[in-house]
Design an enzyme around this catalytic site. Structure first.
Site, PDB file in Angstrom:
ATOM      1  N   GLN A  74      19.456  11.813  -5.490  1.00 30.36           N
ATOM      2  CA  GLN A  74      18.109  11.575  -6.007  1.00 30.36           C
ATOM      3  C   GLN A  74      17.459  12.839  -6.554  1.00 30.36           C
ATOM      4  O   GLN A  74      16.323  12.800  -7.023  1.00 30.36           O
ATOM      5  CB  GLN A  74      17.235  10.967  -4.909  1.00 30.36           C
ATOM      6  CG  GLN A  74      17.704   9.611  -4.439  1.00 30.36           C
ATOM      7  CD  GLN A  74      16.930   9.098  -3.230  1.00 30.36           C
ATOM      8  OE1 GLN A  74      15.942   9.682  -2.804  1.00 30.36           O
ATOM      9  NE2 GLN A  74      17.383   7.983  -2.674  1.00 30.36           N
ATOM     10  N   HIS A 136      15.359  11.705  -1.010  1.00 37.52           N
ATOM     11  CA  HIS A 136      13.940  11.774  -0.645  1.00 37.52           C
ATOM     12  C   HIS A 136      13.289  13.098  -1.018  1.00 37.52           C
ATOM     13  O   HIS A 136      12.812  13.851  -0.171  1.00 37.52           O
ATOM     14  CB  HIS A 136      13.764  11.485   0.852  1.00 37.52           C
ATOM     15  CG  HIS A 136      14.088  10.086   1.233  1.00 37.52           C
ATOM     16  ND1 HIS A 136      13.749   9.534   2.456  1.00 37.52           N
ATOM     17  CD2 HIS A 136      14.734   9.094   0.555  1.00 37.52           C
ATOM     18  CE1 HIS A 136      14.167   8.287   2.519  1.00 37.52           C
ATOM     19  NE2 HIS A 136      14.779   7.999   1.363  1.00 37.52           N
ATOM     20  N   GLU A 230       4.799   0.891   1.060  1.00 35.34           N
ATOM     21  CA  GLU A 230       3.357   0.925   1.296  1.00 35.34           C
ATOM     22  C   GLU A 230       2.584   1.406   0.071  1.00 35.34           C
ATOM     23  O   GLU A 230       3.064   2.264  -0.674  1.00 35.34           O
ATOM     24  CB  GLU A 230       3.019   1.892   2.439  1.00 35.34           C
ATOM     25  CG  GLU A 230       3.640   1.570   3.767  1.00 35.34           C
ATOM     26  CD  GLU A 230       3.305   2.598   4.826  1.00 35.34           C
ATOM     27  OE1 GLU A 230       3.725   2.404   5.978  1.00 35.34           O
ATOM     28  OE2 GLU A 230       2.607   3.595   4.506  1.00 35.34           O
ATOM     29  N   TYR A 240      -0.406   9.341   7.979  1.00 33.90           N
ATOM     30  CA  TYR A 240      -0.016   8.010   7.510  1.00 33.90           C
ATOM     31  C   TYR A 240       1.135   7.405   8.300  1.00 33.90           C
ATOM     32  O   TYR A 240       1.667   6.367   7.906  1.00 33.90           O
ATOM     33  CB  TYR A 240       0.233   8.046   5.997  1.00 33.90           C
ATOM     34  CG  TYR A 240      -1.090   8.198   5.281  1.00 33.90           C
ATOM     35  CD1 TYR A 240      -1.783   7.091   4.821  1.00 33.90           C
ATOM     36  CD2 TYR A 240      -1.692   9.444   5.164  1.00 33.90           C
ATOM     37  CE1 TYR A 240      -3.028   7.215   4.223  1.00 33.90           C
ATOM     38  CE2 TYR A 240      -2.941   9.585   4.569  1.00 33.90           C
ATOM     39  CZ  TYR A 240      -3.605   8.469   4.113  1.00 33.90           C
ATOM     40  OH  TYR A 240      -4.860   8.595   3.541  1.00 33.90           O
TER      41      TYR A 240
END
Length: 361
Positions: A74, A136, A230, A240
């Site tokens: 990624q 990520h 989310e 969060y």
């Protein structure tokens, strides 16, 4: 594969009564970031480490001057943003996976764009620590109405517990001045051992961010694991929850946490179960689609669609799926100056598309 420019008038595809899709270019290799220059030209980043300038006629030029980056999984060349005063100072901001001791990590640089060359490259943010793995990196860049730069990161997948700690940049939203210095009113600037850049924490992997057009507040979305994507309204200093709170499960099906709420942690505004793998985010404010004014748009990678969320103040009250007919992974959304919506599709033969009103019969 070279970029293939398509004849817009011949290939405009009416997919619904409300809109049509114009294919502008294909042959883009996992395109990620997109900005529209004052001239009407477009800049597109490819994850493999190529930055392209597309003329108003669609002719591509490769931009030189990028720093060394890691192109794996990624990671690679990721998001793009223009300085609010770009027309005068020429500052282009870009995020990328930077190699170094311990592996790689998200970094942000700025450079002045002159024709097909980046000059005066400055690295203004480096994620600490660097870690192994290739997942990520997060990596959206957003300027707010006051000129602060927000940077989203991921928790690098294997380091999820780091998202709850303030001594690192993993799983965080950062807030900086345009030159990379730290604002004096950041929430953790006086907290011992905390990274002063941190604006919020407890995030998993944020690949969508946008400033609300009326409140000026940052909204984001983040990938859940197996379910639990989310949408969040971001508050300074807030937690969060990840990985202590989640609506998702391990990819194996195992339990990550029994908690979908904990006191002292922010609840999401919207949750997707199963996951749509959201990427790209846009509050629509154009004139082409008056019925969509102030809707929140989200691209979907695994969901292979464009999601329109309807709002009632700070609440999300409905969802509509668009572009399912295309069956493409949508990576990035940008509102065009003329009120259309640009989209990038995440494929080895990725496309640049433009969403416009349907042609009246």
């Amino acid at each position: 594969m070279p970029i293939l420019l398509l004849l817009l008038s011949l290939l405009a595809t009416p997919l619904a009564a409300e809109y049509r899709v114009l294919p502008l270019a294909q042959g883009l290799h996992h395109p990620w970031g997109l900005v529209e220059l004052p001239s009407g030209e477009l800049l597109v980043s490819e994850r493999r480490g190529r930055l392209l300038r597309l003329s108003v006629n669609g002719n591509p030029t490769t931009i030189t001057g990028l720093p060394t980056l890691t192109n794996a999984g990624q990671g690679g060349l990721l998001d793009l943003a223009l300085h609010p005063n770009f027309a005068n100072n020429r500052w282009l901001y870009f995020s990328y996976s930077q190699p170094g001791k311990g592996g790689s990590g998200t970094a942000v640089a700025r450079a002045q764009l002159h024709g097909s060359t980046l000059r005066n490259v400055e690295v203004i943010f480096v994620q600490h620590p660097k870690t192994s793995g290739s997942a990520h990196f997060g990596s959206r860049l957003v300027f707010d109405n006051q000129g602060y730069l927000f940077i989203t990161t991921g928790e690098r997948y294997h380091s999820r517990d780091m998202a709850q700690r303030l001594d690192n940049h993993l799983g965080k939203i950062l807030r900086l001045h345009d030159d990379g210095t730290v604002p004096a009113d950041n929430p953790f600037i006086h907290t011992p051992n905390a990274k002063p850049e941190i604006w919020s924490y407890g995030h998993r992997n944020i690949q969508g961010a946008a400033i609300h057009p009326h409140s000026g507040v940052l909204w984001t979305h983040e990938h859940g694991p197996r379910g639990g994507d989310e949408v969040n309204l971001i508050k300074a200093g807030a937690n969060y929850g990840w990985p202590l709170v989640t609506h998702g499960r391990e990819y194996s099906g195992g339990v990550i946490s029994q908690n979908t709420h904990l006191d002292g942690m922010e609840d999401p505004l919207w949750v997707w179960v199963p996951s749509i793998a959201p990427s790209g985010m846009l509050f629509y404010r154009g004139q082409h689609f008056p019925q969509w004014q102030n809707s929140l748009f989200v691209g979907a990678l695994a969901g292979r669609k464009l999601v329109r969320l309807t709002l009632d103040g700070p609440k999300i009250i409905g969802e509509q799926a668009l572009l399912e007919e295309l069956d493409v992974r949508i990576r990035t959304l940008v509102q065009a100056k003329d009120g259309g919506i640009y989209l990038l599709t995440d494929e080895t033969n990725g496309q640049l598309l433009k969403l416009l009103p349907a042609i009246d019969e």
